[in-house]
Scaffold this active site. Structure first.
Site, PDB file in Angstrom:
ATOM      1  N   SER A  65       0.742  -1.323  -0.106  1.00 13.29           N
ATOM      2  CA  SER A  65      -0.372   0.039  -0.222  1.00 13.29           C
ATOM      3  C   SER A  65       0.752   1.880   0.435  1.00 13.29           C
ATOM      4  CB  SER A  65      -0.955  -0.506   0.958  1.00 13.29           C
ATOM      5  OG  SER A  65      -1.843   1.100   1.292  1.00 13.29           O
ATOM      6  N   ASP A 287      -3.314   5.740  -3.159  1.00 15.23           N
ATOM      7  CA  ASP A 287      -1.995   5.420  -2.779  1.00 15.23           C
ATOM      8  C   ASP A 287      -1.421   4.307  -3.260  1.00 15.23           C
ATOM      9  OD1 ASP A 287      -4.200   3.693  -2.222  1.00 15.23           O
ATOM     10  OD2 ASP A 287      -3.023   3.161   0.107  1.00 15.23           O
ATOM     11  N   ASP A 289      -1.356   1.050  -3.705  1.00 13.26           N
ATOM     12  CA  ASP A 289      -2.496   0.298  -3.922  1.00 13.26           C
ATOM     13  C   ASP A 289      -3.925   0.842  -4.506  1.00 13.26           C
ATOM     14  OD1 ASP A 289      -3.343   0.448  -1.001  1.00 13.26           O
ATOM     15  OD2 ASP A 289      -3.454  -2.040  -1.198  1.00 13.26           O
ATOM     16  N   ASP A 291      -6.107   2.281  -2.800  1.00 11.92           N
ATOM     17  CA  ASP A 291      -7.382   2.120  -1.998  1.00 11.92           C
ATOM     18  C   ASP A 291      -7.234   2.952  -1.294  1.00 11.92           C
ATOM     19  OD1 ASP A 291      -5.412   1.519   0.336  1.00 11.92           O
ATOM     20  OD2 ASP A 291      -6.056  -0.443   0.931  1.00 11.92           O
ATOM     21  N   ALA A 382      -9.231   8.847   8.036  1.00  4.35           N
ATOM     22  CA  ALA A 382      -8.990   9.749   8.291  1.00  4.35           C
ATOM     23  C   ALA A 382      -7.962  10.198   7.047  1.00  4.35           C
ATOM     24  CB  ALA A 382      -8.002  10.924   9.052  1.00  4.35           C
ATOM     25  N   PRO A 510       1.011   1.694  18.552  1.00  5.77           N
ATOM     26  CA  PRO A 510       1.869   1.305  18.267  1.00  5.77           C
ATOM     27  C   PRO A 510       0.648   1.482  16.280  1.00  5.77           C
ATOM     28  CG  PRO A 510       1.176  -0.233  19.453  1.00  5.77           C
ATOM     29  CD  PRO A 510       0.388   1.331  20.000  1.00  5.77           C
ATOM     30  N   SER A 511       2.176   1.274  15.721  1.00  3.87           N
ATOM     31  CA  SER A 511       1.998   1.283  14.280  1.00  3.87           C
ATOM     32  C   SER A 511       1.419  -0.152  13.595  1.00  3.87           C
ATOM     33  CB  SER A 511       2.078   2.336  12.880  1.00  3.87           C
ATOM     34  OG  SER A 511       2.223   1.491  11.645  1.00  3.87           O
ATOM     35  N   THR A 513       1.938  -0.949  10.372  1.00  2.00           N
ATOM     36  CA  THR A 513       2.172  -1.098   8.955  1.00  2.00           C
ATOM     37  C   THR A 513       3.660  -1.011   9.105  1.00  2.00           C
ATOM     38  OG1 THR A 513       1.395   0.932   8.879  1.00  2.00           O
ATOM     39  CG2 THR A 513      -0.193  -0.932   7.664  1.00  2.00           C
TER      40      THR A 513
HETATM   41  P1  NG1 Z   1      -1.015   1.745  10.719  1.00  4.07           P
HETATM   42  O1  NG1 Z   1       0.307   2.140  10.383  1.00  4.07           O
HETATM   43  O2  NG1 Z   1      -1.505   0.959  11.821  1.00  4.07           O
HETATM   44  O3  NG1 Z   1      -1.483   2.849  11.674  1.00  4.07           O
HETATM   45  C1  NG1 Z   1      -1.972   2.412   8.380  1.00  4.07           C
HETATM   46  C2  NG1 Z   1      -3.146   3.404   8.818  1.00  4.07           C
HETATM   47  C3  NG1 Z   1      -4.651   3.044   9.020  1.00  4.07           C
HETATM   48  C4  NG1 Z   1      -4.941   2.019   7.802  1.00  4.07           C
HETATM   49  C5  NG1 Z   1      -3.316   1.308   7.312  1.00  4.07           C
HETATM   50  C6  NG1 Z   1      -3.770  -0.095   6.407  1.00  4.07           C
HETATM   51  C7  NG1 Z   1      -2.840   6.002   9.837  1.00  4.07           C
HETATM   52  C8  NG1 Z   1      -2.314   6.778  10.817  1.00  4.07           C
HETATM   53  N1  NG1 Z   1      -2.909   4.323   9.765  1.00  4.07           N
HETATM   54  O4  NG1 Z   1      -1.639   1.950   9.361  1.00  4.07           O
HETATM   55  O5  NG1 Z   1      -5.450   4.303   8.484  1.00  4.07           O
HETATM   56  O6  NG1 Z   1      -5.157   2.881   6.500  1.00  4.07           O
HETATM   57  O7  NG1 Z   1      -2.247   2.140   7.591  1.00  4.07           O
HETATM   58  O8  NG1 Z   1      -3.039   0.889   5.118  1.00  4.07           O
HETATM   59  O9  NG1 Z   1      -2.957   6.464   8.879  1.00  4.07           O
END
Ligand code: NG1
Length: 541
Positions: A65, A287, A289, A291, A382, A510-511, A513
């Site tokens: 993505s 973005d 991919d 989506d 968002a 925590p992210s 991704t």
């Molecule tokens: P993470 O990395 O968990 O914040 C991000 C986006 C999610 C979602 C995923 C999948 C933000 C803050 N976070 O997740 O909304 O779209 O990637 O692509 O934008």
């Protein structure tokens, strides 16, 4: 365990680096592409098991993505085009992290736990994005899919079918999986079928737009140098010039997601490079991919204005609410957001529009489930990732009204608009192409400029930062990720910092991704939001 010999043999072609641990996160596995070959093979195996278990076609999408070109990832798509269930996310993690010698045990464990009938046929659709690593990684998925389990499990005759779609956007693969499993009721399981369904609905919708000039039909699209650009090109002829697209960052020169694309524009709050923006002109970015989508324009003073997922949700839900009123339909509509939704959007939706608003954890799977609880659920992160879901009851009521010969013209017109709206939307998952067509149709029907759309409400200034820490998993959250429960003292520190600013809010998580902690802050002024985000990021260290 002689029967597992074939898996052993094949998996040695896709060895797992010893000690490497990866987690099925917000959107599957994601990391540097060089660590992913074994994961892909194993996800091919898992998709086959999932297909046998559900007796349906399962999707496997190779993409990372919005992540940089060097990364890649993979996610599984369940029968109705939705994200795979949490239990199977757990199996995916187990399988991914089993050391080479333990792979067969891990597989057997899943087969037993899920009582999988191995004689059941398996069907898997595989897709990939444009990353250079996607070709070999999707081949590794196919290696896993093509392993004939029966030859080693000594069960009855069975076949493993797959369909390799090659280059597709993530939402296109979700769409085709759903079409396949609903025997075409949702549409035809081909890329052409997807374009036809969406574009025909778009053209029907725009017939309700009076006096639309060529200028109003024009849109600049930043394709993030990814798959979305390719697919917009493919789709263009179906639009019959009802939408005239200037495509930038089409992958011919630039690097994927680099200084462009929806994530860059949203997080940096500035236009992408590689696009010509004239003041007042409507632009959007996909973005990597396709989506996600965000819109933007610059005003005559050169100031940048972003219309993100919150503004998109507001535009769509206002449109739908008006149509429901005109149609005289009593259907419950709600908007689902995450903690990243701008506070102004939530206030506007609740106080002015009087719609129900729900907040869920980050990740479309959470929003999707929450949206399913309503007759019409509009969900958007968002960052521009979202769609609209219509319940079966809602679709039936709309159809009845549209076809009722005794109905008055106004109610019928509204019901037909709702029908075409349903058809332009990809209900399986957030889809930049489908969202773009819906937004363009709404703006055209309402005769609305991007500036008028932007003026619906004013965003609170905000800032998002990424913080690198040694182990991001020490941060645990609650209340739809709006409060940190660990490490001890972190939330109290954030609360103290927030109190120093007016109209402020901040949270960390925590992210799922990337290997980072995300910090979000909003406040009355940009200076205040910036300094709050900075102060909170120091508290995270
Ligand atoms: P993470 O990395 O968990 O914040 C991000 C986006 C999610 C979602 C995923 C999948 C933000 C803050 N976070 O997740 O909304 O779209 O990637 O692509 O934008």
């Amino acid at each position: 365990m002689a029967q597992f010999e074939e898996v052993s043999k094949q998996s040695s072609q896709h060895p797992k680096p010893a000690g490497l641990v990866l987690q099925y996160g917000t959107a599957g596995f994601r990391t540097n592409a060089k660590h992913l070959d074994h994961i892909m093979f194993r996800m091919g195996l898992l998709a086959t098991l999932r297909s046998k278990k559900t007796k349906a076609t399962i999707g496997v999408m190779v993409t990372a993505s919005h992540n940089p070109e060097e990364d890649n990832g993979v996610k599984l798509i369940d029968p109705m085009g939705e994200m795979v269930t949490p239990a199977w996310e757990g199996y995916a993690t187990q399988l991914a992290n089993a050391e080479q010698g333990d792979l067969l045990t891990a597989l057997k464990d899943i087969i037993e736990k899920e009582s999988i009938n191995m004689s059941q046929e398996a069907n898997v659709f595989v897709g990939k994005d444009t990353r250079s690593s996607s070709a070999s990684l999707s081949q590794a998925v196919l290696d896993g899919v093509l392993l004939n389990f029966d030859s080693f499990l000594n069960f009855f005759l069975h076949f493993s079918h797959h369909f390799y779609y090659g280059l597709v956007t993530t939402p296109q693969l979700h769409y085709m999986v759903c079409c396949q499993n609903t025997q075409g009721k949702y549409g035809e399981a081909t890329i052409e079928g997807y374009y036809r369904k969406l574009c025909q609905a778009f053209i029907q919708l725009t017939k309700n737009a009076s006096n639309c000039t060529d200028d109003q039909k024009h849109l600049s699209v930043d394709g993030a140098n990814g798959i979305g650009a390719l697919k917009v090109r493919e789709m263009e002829s179906h639009l019959r010039r009802e939408l005239q697209i200037s495509l930038f960052n089409d992958g011919s020169k630039g690097k994927l997601n680099h200084q462009c694309g929806a994530d860059f524009v949203k997080v940096q709050q500035k236009p992408p490079t590689g696009i010509n923006i004239n003041p007042g002109e409507r632009c959007c970015s996909f973005d990597g991919d396709a989506d996600r989508i965000v819109y933007y324009y610059t005003d005559s003073d050169g100031q940048f204005h972003l219309l993100d997922g919150d503004k998109i949700a507001t535009l769509i839900s206002t449109f739908l609410k008006e149509l429901l009123t005109q149609a005289g339909l009593d259907l419950k509509i709600a908007v689902v957001q995450t903690a990243y939704a701008n506070g102004s959007s939530t206030h506007y939706l609740e106080d002015t529009m009087k719609v129900i608003v729900r907040c869920t954890k980050t990740g479309v799977k959470h929003l999707h489930h929450a949206a399913q609880e309503f007759d019409i659920g509009v969900y958007f992160e968002a960052n521009g990732h979202g769609t609209v879901l219509f319940s079966k009851v809602a679709e039936e009521k709309i159809q009845q009204l549209a076809e009722d010969p005794n109905m008055n013209d106004e109610r019928k017109r509204a019901a037909r608009l709702l029908q075409n709206t349903i058809n332009v939307i990809n209900q399986t998952v957030g889809d930049a192409i489908s969202d773009m067509l819906l937004i363009e149709a709404i703006l055209a029907i309402r005769g609305m400029t991007v500036q008028q759309w932007d003026a619906i409400y004013s965003d609170l200034p905000n800032r998002q930062l990424k913080v690198k820490v040694s182990d991001r998993r020490v941060i645990d959250t609650t209340d739809a990720e709006r409060r940190a429960v660990s490490p001890a003292g972190l939330q109290e520190a954030i609360d103290t910092l927030v109190k120093k600013h007016r109209l402020a809010r901040s949270f960390v998580r925590p992210s799922g991704t990337e290997d980072v902690v995300r910090v979000y802050a909003e406040a009355e002024t940009q200076e205040s939001a910036d300094s709050l985000a900075h102060e909170v990021s120091l508290a995270v260290y």
